[in-house]
Design a protein around this motif. Structure first.
Motif, PDB file in Angstrom:
ATOM      1  N   ASP A  81       0.797  -1.232   0.000  1.00 32.88           N
ATOM      2  CA  ASP A  81       0.000   0.000   0.000  1.00 32.88           C
ATOM      3  C   ASP A  81       0.830   1.282   0.000  1.00 32.88           C
ATOM      4  O   ASP A  81       0.289   2.362  -0.048  1.00 32.88           O
ATOM      5  CB  ASP A  81      -1.019  -0.002   1.157  1.00 32.88           C
ATOM      6  CG  ASP A  81      -0.365  -0.384   2.476  1.00 32.88           C
ATOM      7  OD1 ASP A  81       0.875  -0.296   2.539  1.00 32.88           O
ATOM      8  OD2 ASP A  81      -1.094  -0.774   3.402  1.00 32.88           O
ATOM      9  N   SER A  82       2.166   1.154   0.067  1.00 30.05           N
ATOM     10  CA  SER A  82       2.960   2.376  -0.084  1.00 30.05           C
ATOM     11  C   SER A  82       3.515   2.481  -1.496  1.00 30.05           C
ATOM     12  O   SER A  82       4.327   3.343  -1.794  1.00 30.05           O
ATOM     13  CB  SER A  82       4.102   2.372   0.934  1.00 30.05           C
ATOM     14  OG  SER A  82       4.972   1.298   0.650  1.00 30.05           O
ATOM     15  N   GLY A  83       3.067   1.565  -2.381  1.00 30.71           N
ATOM     16  CA  GLY A  83       3.531   1.623  -3.762  1.00 30.71           C
ATOM     17  C   GLY A  83       4.840   0.879  -3.980  1.00 30.71           C
ATOM     18  O   GLY A  83       5.491   1.059  -5.000  1.00 30.71           O
ATOM     19  N   LYS A  84       5.249   0.039  -3.021  1.00 32.84           N
ATOM     20  CA  LYS A  84       6.489  -0.737  -3.193  1.00 32.84           C
ATOM     21  C   LYS A  84       6.170  -2.075  -3.862  1.00 32.84           C
ATOM     22  O   LYS A  84       5.107  -2.640  -3.660  1.00 32.84           O
ATOM     23  CB  LYS A  84       7.119  -1.008  -1.826  1.00 32.84           C
ATOM     24  CG  LYS A  84       7.743   0.235  -1.186  1.00 32.84           C
ATOM     25  CD  LYS A  84       9.224   0.309  -1.491  1.00 32.84           C
ATOM     26  CE  LYS A  84       9.920   1.401  -0.699  1.00 32.84           C
ATOM     27  NZ  LYS A  84       9.295   2.736  -0.812  1.00 32.84           N
ATOM     28  N   ILE A  85       7.159  -2.581  -4.637  1.00 30.54           N
ATOM     29  CA  ILE A  85       6.977  -3.835  -5.370  1.00 30.54           C
ATOM     30  C   ILE A  85       7.016  -5.046  -4.428  1.00 30.54           C
ATOM     31  O   ILE A  85       7.855  -5.119  -3.534  1.00 30.54           O
ATOM     32  CB  ILE A  85       8.111  -3.987  -6.412  1.00 30.54           C
ATOM     33  CG1 ILE A  85       7.908  -2.985  -7.539  1.00 30.54           C
ATOM     34  CG2 ILE A  85       8.180  -5.395  -6.961  1.00 30.54           C
ATOM     35  CD1 ILE A  85       6.824  -3.351  -8.503  1.00 30.54           C
ATOM     36  N   VAL A  86       6.101  -5.983  -4.649  1.00 25.81           N
ATOM     37  CA  VAL A  86       6.128  -7.263  -3.946  1.00 25.81           C
ATOM     38  C   VAL A  86       6.183  -8.343  -5.023  1.00 25.81           C
ATOM     39  O   VAL A  86       5.366  -8.336  -5.946  1.00 25.81           O
ATOM     40  CB  VAL A  86       4.849  -7.462  -3.100  1.00 25.81           C
ATOM     41  CG1 VAL A  86       4.894  -8.786  -2.379  1.00 25.81           C
ATOM     42  CG2 VAL A  86       4.644  -6.312  -2.140  1.00 25.81           C
ATOM     43  N   TYR A  87       7.155  -9.251  -4.916  1.00 23.55           N
ATOM     44  CA  TYR A  87       7.257 -10.317  -5.924  1.00 23.55           C
ATOM     45  C   TYR A  87       6.204 -11.381  -5.680  1.00 23.55           C
ATOM     46  O   TYR A  87       6.095 -11.910  -4.575  1.00 23.55           O
ATOM     47  CB  TYR A  87       8.665 -10.935  -5.913  1.00 23.55           C
ATOM     48  CG  TYR A  87       9.687 -10.001  -6.498  1.00 23.55           C
ATOM     49  CD1 TYR A  87       9.687  -9.756  -7.866  1.00 23.55           C
ATOM     50  CD2 TYR A  87      10.623  -9.350  -5.700  1.00 23.55           C
ATOM     51  CE1 TYR A  87      10.603  -8.873  -8.414  1.00 23.55           C
ATOM     52  CE2 TYR A  87      11.541  -8.466  -6.242  1.00 23.55           C
ATOM     53  CZ  TYR A  87      11.524  -8.230  -7.604  1.00 23.55           C
ATOM     54  OH  TYR A  87      12.410  -7.359  -8.162  1.00 23.55           O
ATOM     55  N   MET A  88       5.414 -11.708  -6.707  1.00 20.07           N
ATOM     56  CA  MET A  88       4.383 -12.732  -6.557  1.00 20.07           C
ATOM     57  C   MET A  88       4.835 -14.011  -7.237  1.00 20.07           C
ATOM     58  O   MET A  88       5.532 -14.819  -6.664  1.00 20.07           O
ATOM     59  CB  MET A  88       3.054 -12.233  -7.146  1.00 20.07           C
ATOM     60  CG  MET A  88       2.527 -10.968  -6.517  1.00 20.07           C
ATOM     61  SD  MET A  88       2.309 -11.048  -4.724  1.00 20.07           S
ATOM     62  CE  MET A  88       0.897 -12.107  -4.621  1.00 20.07           C
ATOM     63  N   ASN A  89       4.462 -14.178  -8.510  1.00 22.48           N
ATOM     64  CA  ASN A  89       4.861 -15.371  -9.239  1.00 22.48           C
ATOM     65  C   ASN A  89       6.340 -15.293  -9.652  1.00 22.48           C
ATOM     66  O   ASN A  89       6.970 -16.285  -9.966  1.00 22.48           O
ATOM     67  CB  ASN A  89       3.963 -15.535 -10.470  1.00 22.48           C
ATOM     68  CG  ASN A  89       4.015 -16.921 -11.086  1.00 22.48           C
ATOM     69  OD1 ASN A  89       3.317 -17.187 -12.037  1.00 22.48           O
ATOM     70  ND2 ASN A  89       4.842 -17.826 -10.577  1.00 22.48           N
ATOM     71  N   ALA A  90       6.905 -14.102  -9.607  1.00 18.69           N
ATOM     72  CA  ALA A  90       8.313 -13.946  -9.985  1.00 18.69           C
ATOM     73  C   ALA A  90       9.195 -14.115  -8.756  1.00 18.69           C
ATOM     74  O   ALA A  90       8.893 -13.608  -7.680  1.00 18.69           O
ATOM     75  CB  ALA A  90       8.531 -12.567 -10.594  1.00 18.69           C
ATOM     76  N   GLU A  91      10.295 -14.873  -8.942  1.00 18.15           N
ATOM     77  CA  GLU A  91      11.312 -14.986  -7.908  1.00 18.15           C
ATOM     78  C   GLU A  91      12.120 -13.691  -7.905  1.00 18.15           C
ATOM     79  O   GLU A  91      12.427 -13.131  -6.865  1.00 18.15           O
ATOM     80  CB  GLU A  91      12.221 -16.186  -8.248  1.00 18.15           C
ATOM     81  CG  GLU A  91      13.316 -16.459  -7.261  1.00 18.15           C
ATOM     82  CD  GLU A  91      12.753 -17.058  -5.993  1.00 18.15           C
ATOM     83  OE1 GLU A  91      13.023 -16.491  -4.929  1.00 18.15           O
ATOM     84  OE2 GLU A  91      12.024 -18.070  -6.086  1.00 18.15           O
TER      85      GLU A  91
END
Lengths: 541, 310
Positions: A81-91
């Motif tokens: 929610d602060s606009g930072k990237i979270v890796y999902m399907n990508a390692e």
């Protein structure tokens, strides 16, 4: 009998009479959510509508379709929610030059039909969606990738069916080569258009749009057209956002009023917007189950720079007009607190958002407004019109803005209503706007570039005002060729700081989510796109 | 009689083509484009827009589009495809029509029973307090806008008293359809009862009624057969046209109670410039109107033996 009947009428009359004093009942004391037992397999209902297009990830642009697609598909990355990237399907998504990106997938992910999610699932899906023959509404999202012009040339016949910039390395690795460096490309990859597709999709894309098979936290159950879409928890999901509930029913409501009525009577668990009629009472009705938070979208007024009136205008005039708008009062009264006065061009909740970046320009100051307009040589014709569409609830505020401008500066201001959004768009596309028009932007990806480059670049898709400025274009190019993401964000922040000197549009206010939920659910949060975060919702036993 | 019906049926053909062509041209004349509208604020890739326009034949001249469309309808009952969803229009219609038929039928029954009942009640007491009461009540029904009535009923019976569900979640449940049907019926009900009342009040003084009473017929028979049959002609005319209005014009009512019916579909198709969907809907409504007006004309002969169709 007659007596009884008349007694009932008297009772009803009394109820009607009491109607003048809004009775905000509701159990506003439903605290202690943590104590209530949670049913991990409980399902809940969400207010929605009939998706405009078939449920294909690259074919969905409006919110009714997006919310469903987001529950069924998980892409490479997401944002917090602060606009930072979270890796999902990508390692990992790595790049050395911001031009070639290497994507490594987490192993072991599966589609809902049991087939594995591989690099091929992504590459093939993107190639398919970029191809204009497949008529995907979001296909231009792939235009940054090398080889797009060969697949979808602006003129003439395509010379390729696959994007030359996409290469599969092995089962879990592929590379993306862009036609030019974009340091924040990983942000774009969070958009649902970049979802993977299973092999079964290509056999019959049309059928897949009716019964989508994805790789997300929920799997598709049924779509009863114009009534409801049902999804259930996908047991084999490996992502960090596994569903805390058993499934979701997206119920179709024709108006927010009807949804609100159903929420109060317990037939609906989550609403995504409160109708103007219910805004004054919804916080009373729902107590702490009422939601009121900002999301990343902005409303502006854009001058049509292709008109004689604004072609060579001194930006001071636009600054003056901006300072003649009493944003505080209008958002509080006309818009009933559903908006927040804007202080810049980039919305809240976006990476690189800066408070008060426009300085005085967005502050209400009639004296200074008059003075600036005079310094800039006055408004040509001393009259402006603001075009808007009457089917979107904009009439009241556009009139309020107009009155505010006229009262503060004496510039005549009238509204130019178009019957509906279609007619409004047509006039904008055909460059037929007489003077100014209502414009808005909801984030595609939570970074400030999206609110600057995609709106004010001379050649950008979102630029409908004809704004074109060499300095800004050069700075955008420089920000795009920055080597790191942070540097790029900083450069875009610099550009935003200079925008008051060019006034590509007049920022008005940021949107807010005004919503609510029932006593049956807890943990309801809304994301920056204004949609509820479904996977986190907990259903009480 | 048979020849008359055949002639009327033949007359329907030019009317059918005329109305559909008019609707087609009207939608075409509105600014806006269904394909461009899919892309909203953000603009789309020109290649995809062109491909989609080509797929739906929107790049053809309007008359060619109309010709192709009509050919599809007449030769293989194909009403074309909805631009946005890509679903066949027949599916869209198949979803919406049953709901609206139920709602409209329900409203129609309410309208006939209560409208004629109130009308007869008032007409027989013309000029007395009861009559004035009915006139005032119906005037009130006519003057209250539909959405006001809808929200008030919803608020009283659903929010406050909790007797009924606020919205229709299951369109096959007549209990849930009751409230919208009442709302939909009110305005027409008021007209029906006023028409009946005036007609009855006039015919009360007619010669044949006096004769019937003089013959010593029971009052029930005088009113029920002699008076009613002659008085219902203007009412039946109104009811006939109202069937179409109930089916196609329930936009507001359907909106208030969340019913996914014809009214809402028509509204949406206009807003999205979905010419094909709209013409499909209107085609069916035109047929309903035509058939209803034919039935009304045939009913005249049943009601009034002086009217004969050779």
């Amino acid at each position: 009998m007659r007596g009884a009947r008349s007694a009932k009428w008297v009772a009803i009359a009394a109820v009607v009479a009491l109607g003048a004093t809004a009775c905000g009942g509701g159990d506003g004391d439903s605290k202690g959510d943590s104590k209530a037992a949670i049913d991990p397999n409980g399902t809940f209902t969400v207010e929605s509508g009939e998706p405009q297009n078939p449920l294909q990830p690259a074919n969905t642009m409006e919110s009714y379709g997006s919310i469903v697609i987001n529950s069924l598909f998980t892409g490479l990355v997401d944002y917090d929610d602060s606009g930072k990237i979270v890796y999902m399907n990508a390692e990992s998504v790595d790049t050395k030059d911001s031009k070639t990106y290497t994507v490594k997938l987490k192993a072991g992910w599966k589609f809902h039909d049991g087939t594995p999610v591989t690099a091929e699932s992504y590459v093939k899906a993107w190639n398919w969606a970029a191809n204009p023959d497949n008529k995907q509404t979001n296909s231009f999202w792939f235009s940054d990738i090398k080889g797009y012009d060969a697949v979808a040339p602006a003129k003439g016949k395509p010379t390729a069916t696959e994007l030359s910039g996409l290469k599969v390395v092995d089962d879990n690795t592929f590379t993306i080569e862009l036609s030019k460096a974009i340091p924040y490309y990983v942000y774009k990859l969070g958009y649902q258009v970049f979802s993977p597709l299973p092999e079964s999709f290509y056999k019959d894309p049309k059928a897949a749009g009716e019964k989508p098979v994805g790789n997300g936290p929920y799997q598709f159950v049924s779509w009863d057209h114009k009534k409801a879409i049902t999804v259930k928890k996908f047991a084999g999901y490996k992502g960090s956002n596994a569903a805390k509930n058993g499934g979701v029913v997206f119920k179709n409501y024709s108006t927010p009023e009807t949804a609100y009525a159903d929420l109060k009577s317990g037939n609906l668990d989550v609403i995504t917007q409160v109708a103007p009629k219910d805004l004054p009472v919804y916080k009373q009705d729902l107590g702490d189950r009422a939601v009121d938070q900002a999301y990343s979208a902005i409303q502006t007024i854009a001058p049509a720079f292709y008109t004689k009136q604004w072609k060579d205008i001194d930006p001071k005039v636009l600054q003056g007009l901006s300072m003649a708008i009493d944003r505080d009062t209008i958002t509080k009264t006309v818009l009933q607190g559903t908006r927040e006065p804007a202080t810049g061009w980039v919305a809240k909740g976006v990476l690189g958002y800066q408070p008060n970046v426009a300085g005085d320009v967005t502050k209400y100051d009639p004296t200074k407004a008059k003075q600036l307009i005079k310094e800039g040589g006055g408004v040509p014709g001393n009259a402006i019109t603001i075009q808007y569409n009457t089917d979107g609830g904009h009439k009241e505020w556009v009139e309020a803005v107009c009155n505010s401008i006229t009262n503060a500066t004496g510039v005549k201001c009238s509204t130019d209503p178009k019957a509906d959004f279609q007619a409004d768009l047509q006039a904008r596309d055909a460059h037929e706007v007489k003077s100014m028009y209502r414009s808005g932007w909801v984030l595609d990806f939570p970074m400030n570039a999206n609110f600057i480059r995609d709106l004010f670049g001379t050649k950008s898709d979102g630029n409908q005002s004809g704004f074109s400025n060499k300095t800004i274009d050069d700075e955008i190019a420089a920000a795009d060729s920055a080597t790191t993401l942070d540097e790029s964000v900083k450069k875009y922040q610099e550009i935003e700081k200079q925008l008051p000197n060019y006034m590509p549009s007049i920022p008005l206010w940021y949107y807010k989510v005004n919503a609510g939920y029932s006593e049956k659910v807890s943990g309801v949060k809304f994301g920056q796109d204004g949609d509820p975060i479904l996977t986190g919702v907990q259903v009480k036993k | 009689m048979g020849r008359y019906v055949a002639r009327r049926l033949l007359q329907m053909i030019p009317v059918f083509f005329g109305t559909t062509l008019l609707i087609f041209l009207m939608v075409y004349a509105l600014p806006g484009d269904p394909v461009r509208g899919l892309f909203g604020d953000k603009g789309g890739s020109p290649q995809v827009i062109a491909a989609l326009r080509h797929q739906y034949g929107l790049d053809q001249p309007i008359l060619v589009q109309y010709w192709d469309y009509m050919k599809g309808i007449i030769l293989h009952a194909d009403f074309g495809t909805q631009v946005a969803s890509g679903r066949p229009v027949t599916d869209v219609l198949g979803d919406a029509f049953p709901v609206t038929l139920r709602l409209g039928g329900f409203a129609f029954v309410i309208e006939v029973i209560f409208g004629i009942g109130l009308g007869v009640f008032a007409g027989l007491r013309a000029g007395r307090a009861a009559d004035t009461g009915v006139l005032l009540f119906t005037l009130l029904l006519i003057s209250v806008p539909v959405f006001v009535l809808g929200f008030i009923l919803q608020w009283i019976f659903a929010d406050e008293l909790k007797w009924l569900e606020p919205n229709v979640n299951d369109p096959s449940n007549y209990g849930e359809l009751l409230m919208p049907a009442i709302v939909l019926a009110t305005a027409s009900l008021a007209y029906v009862s006023r028409l009946t009342r005036t007609s009855i009040a006039e015919n009360m003084r007619a010669d044949y009624v006096r004769t019937a009473i003089a013959k010593g017929l029971p009052r029930r028979r005088v009113v029920g057969v002699h008076l009613m049959r002659n008085s219902l002609i203007p009412v039946v005319t109104y009811l006939g046209t109202d069937i179409g209005a109930l089916l196609g014009g329930a936009v507001v009512t359907e909106g208030i109670f969340n019913i996914q019916g014809i009214g809402g579909t028509i509204y949406q198709s206009i807003v999205r410039r979905e010419g094909t969907t709209l013409v499909g809907l209107v085609t069916i409504l035109v047929l309903v109107y035509l058939v209803a007006s034919l039935l009304v004309d045939l009913l005249y002969a049943v009601l009034d033996p002086r009217i004969r169709y050779a």
